[in-house]
Design an enzyme around this catalytic site. Structure first.
Site, mmCIF file in Angstrom:
data_model
loop_
_atom_site.group_PDB
_atom_site.id
_atom_site.type_symbol
_atom_site.label_atom_id
_atom_site.label_comp_id
_atom_site.label_asym_id
_atom_site.label_seq_id
_atom_site.Cartn_x
_atom_site.Cartn_y
_atom_site.Cartn_z
ATOM 1 N N ASN A 9 0.880 -1.173 0.000
ATOM 2 C CA ASN A 9 0.000 0.000 0.000
ATOM 3 C C ASN A 9 0.913 1.218 0.000
ATOM 4 O OD1 ASN A 9 -1.816 2.050 0.433
ATOM 5 N ND2 ASN A 9 -2.226 1.523 2.573
ATOM 6 N N TRP A 10 1.050 1.810 -1.174
ATOM 7 C CA TRP A 10 1.988 2.936 -1.294
ATOM 8 C C TRP A 10 1.443 4.205 -0.631
ATOM 9 C CZ3 TRP A 10 4.251 3.054 -7.010
ATOM 10 C CH2 TRP A 10 5.031 1.913 -7.197
ATOM 11 N N LYS A 11 0.161 4.244 -0.332
ATOM 12 C CA LYS A 11 -0.486 5.444 0.224
ATOM 13 C C LYS A 11 -0.237 6.635 -0.723
ATOM 14 C CE LYS A 11 0.230 3.409 4.721
ATOM 15 N NZ LYS A 11 0.121 3.560 6.149
ATOM 16 N N GLU A 166 -5.967 -5.056 10.144
ATOM 17 C CA GLU A 166 -4.936 -4.079 10.480
ATOM 18 C C GLU A 166 -5.286 -3.390 11.798
ATOM 19 O OE1 GLU A 166 -2.718 -2.853 6.674
ATOM 20 O OE2 GLU A 166 -4.391 -1.487 6.921
ATOM 21 N N SER A 212 2.916 -2.408 10.312
ATOM 22 C CA SER A 212 4.373 -2.462 10.532
ATOM 23 C C SER A 212 4.961 -3.844 10.230
ATOM 24 C CB SER A 212 4.714 -2.028 11.957
ATOM 25 O OG SER A 212 4.273 -0.703 12.186
ATOM 26 N N GLY A 233 2.625 -1.239 4.287
ATOM 27 C CA GLY A 233 2.735 0.196 3.995
ATOM 28 C C GLY A 233 4.185 0.583 3.807
ATOM 29 N N GLY A 234 4.791 1.091 4.863
ATOM 30 C CA GLY A 234 6.161 1.627 4.790
ATOM 31 C C GLY A 234 7.149 0.730 4.076
HETATM 32 C C1 PEP Z 1 -0.940 0.031 5.817
HETATM 33 O O1 PEP Z 1 -0.879 1.145 5.379
HETATM 34 O O2 PEP Z 1 -1.874 -0.694 5.469
HETATM 35 C C2 PEP Z 1 0.117 -0.434 6.719
HETATM 36 C C3 PEP Z 1 -0.001 -1.616 7.270
HETATM 37 O O3 PEP Z 1 1.154 0.419 6.938
HETATM 38 P P1 PEP Z 1 2.540 0.069 7.678
HETATM 39 O O4 PEP Z 1 3.039 -1.220 7.080
HETATM 40 O O5 PEP Z 1 3.452 1.233 7.349
HETATM 41 O O6 PEP Z 1 2.257 -0.051 9.121
#
Ligand code: PEP
Length: 248
Positions: A9-11, A166, A212, A233-234
């Site tokens: 998920n690049w956001k 999540e 995360s 995400g990140g």
């Molecule tokens: C997300 O945006 O769905 C996510 C899980 O972000 P991160 O991995 O950065 O916590």
């Protein structure tokens, strides 16, 4: 039985030029992956991402979709528009949208139904806030969100659905749910789906963990029996890190 699915998920990250660079690095690193690989990218990068991944094992998704076919919905993007530029998946109900953009169980339901009607595969996000976990409401919250998102769908619809569990307190915070905590809630979500659609649908449904997830914790999370993948995400913004998660 359930093919693991790792989705980035690049956001709101990556211009078209940046997307081109990242996908160029990522493609060879995941070419032999056993898991299904998806990158969900900003609207502006979808067409380029789809061109660059054509013929590869990487599918492209969007990060939201409108609940209507067309019309007076300023700022929204329709399912037909997403399909036209090459998206096959779409994230729906991400906690950032629920928290910052007024997304509700009802809008998540409407967007999910619309995605399915148009042949897009929804990745539907559910998860509790820290205060909800601490007050013992995790199951109540994910049950409400799950029942809300899939109300009115059929067992056949559910074949094209992915759920991402999540916990909101784990997103972008560096705090991960323990593998056991994640598995426990995911197993509970599967039981909610079983109550709604029966055991066959529940057993075939892929449920990801998100929050995360990174190269250091992916192996332990993916070893859990009910965790079928990750929404990342990140760690999806760096090709090497994302590839390591994909190959957990
Ligand atoms: C997300 O945006 O769905 C996510 C899980 O972000 P991160 O991995 O950065 O916590």
């Amino acid at each position: 039985m359930r093919k693991p699915i790792i989705a980035g998920n690049w956001k709101m990250n990556n211009t078209i030029a940046e997307a081109q660079k990242l996908i160029g690095e990522l493609k060879p690193l995941v070419a032999d992956a056993a898991a299904e690989v998806v990158i969900c990218v900003p609207y502006t990068a979808i067409q380029k991402a789809a061109e660059l991944t054509a013929g590869s094992n990487i599918a492209v998704g969007a990060e939201n979709v409108a609940w209507a076919d067309k019309g007076a919905f300023t700022g929204e993007i329709s399912a037909a528009m997403l399909k036209e530029v090459g998206a096959t998946y779409v994230i729906i109900g991400h906690s950032e949208r629920r928290q910052m953009f007024g997304e509700t169980d009802e809008t998540v339901r409407a967007r999910t139904a619309q995605a399915l009607k148009n042949g897009l595969k929804p990745i539907v996000c559910v998860g509790e806030l820290l205060s909800e976990r601490e007050s013992g409401k995790t199951e109540e919250v994910v049950r409400r969100q799950t029942e809300g998102a899939f109300a009115g769908l059929t067992a056949a619809d559910m074949e094209n659905v992915v759920i991402a569990y999540e916990p909101v307190w784990a997103i972008g915070t560096g705090k991960t749910a323990t593998a056991e905590q994640a598995n426990e809630t995911i197993a509970y979500i599967r039981s909610v789906v079983k109550n709604m659609f029966g055991a066959q649908v529940a057993n075939a449904l892929r449920i990801q963990y998100g929050g995360s997830m990174n190269p250091a914790n992916a192996t332990a999370l993916m070893a859990q029996p009910d965790i079928d993948g990750g929404l990342i995400g990140g760690a999806s913004l760096k090709a090497e890190d994302f590839a390591k998660v994909v190959k957990y």
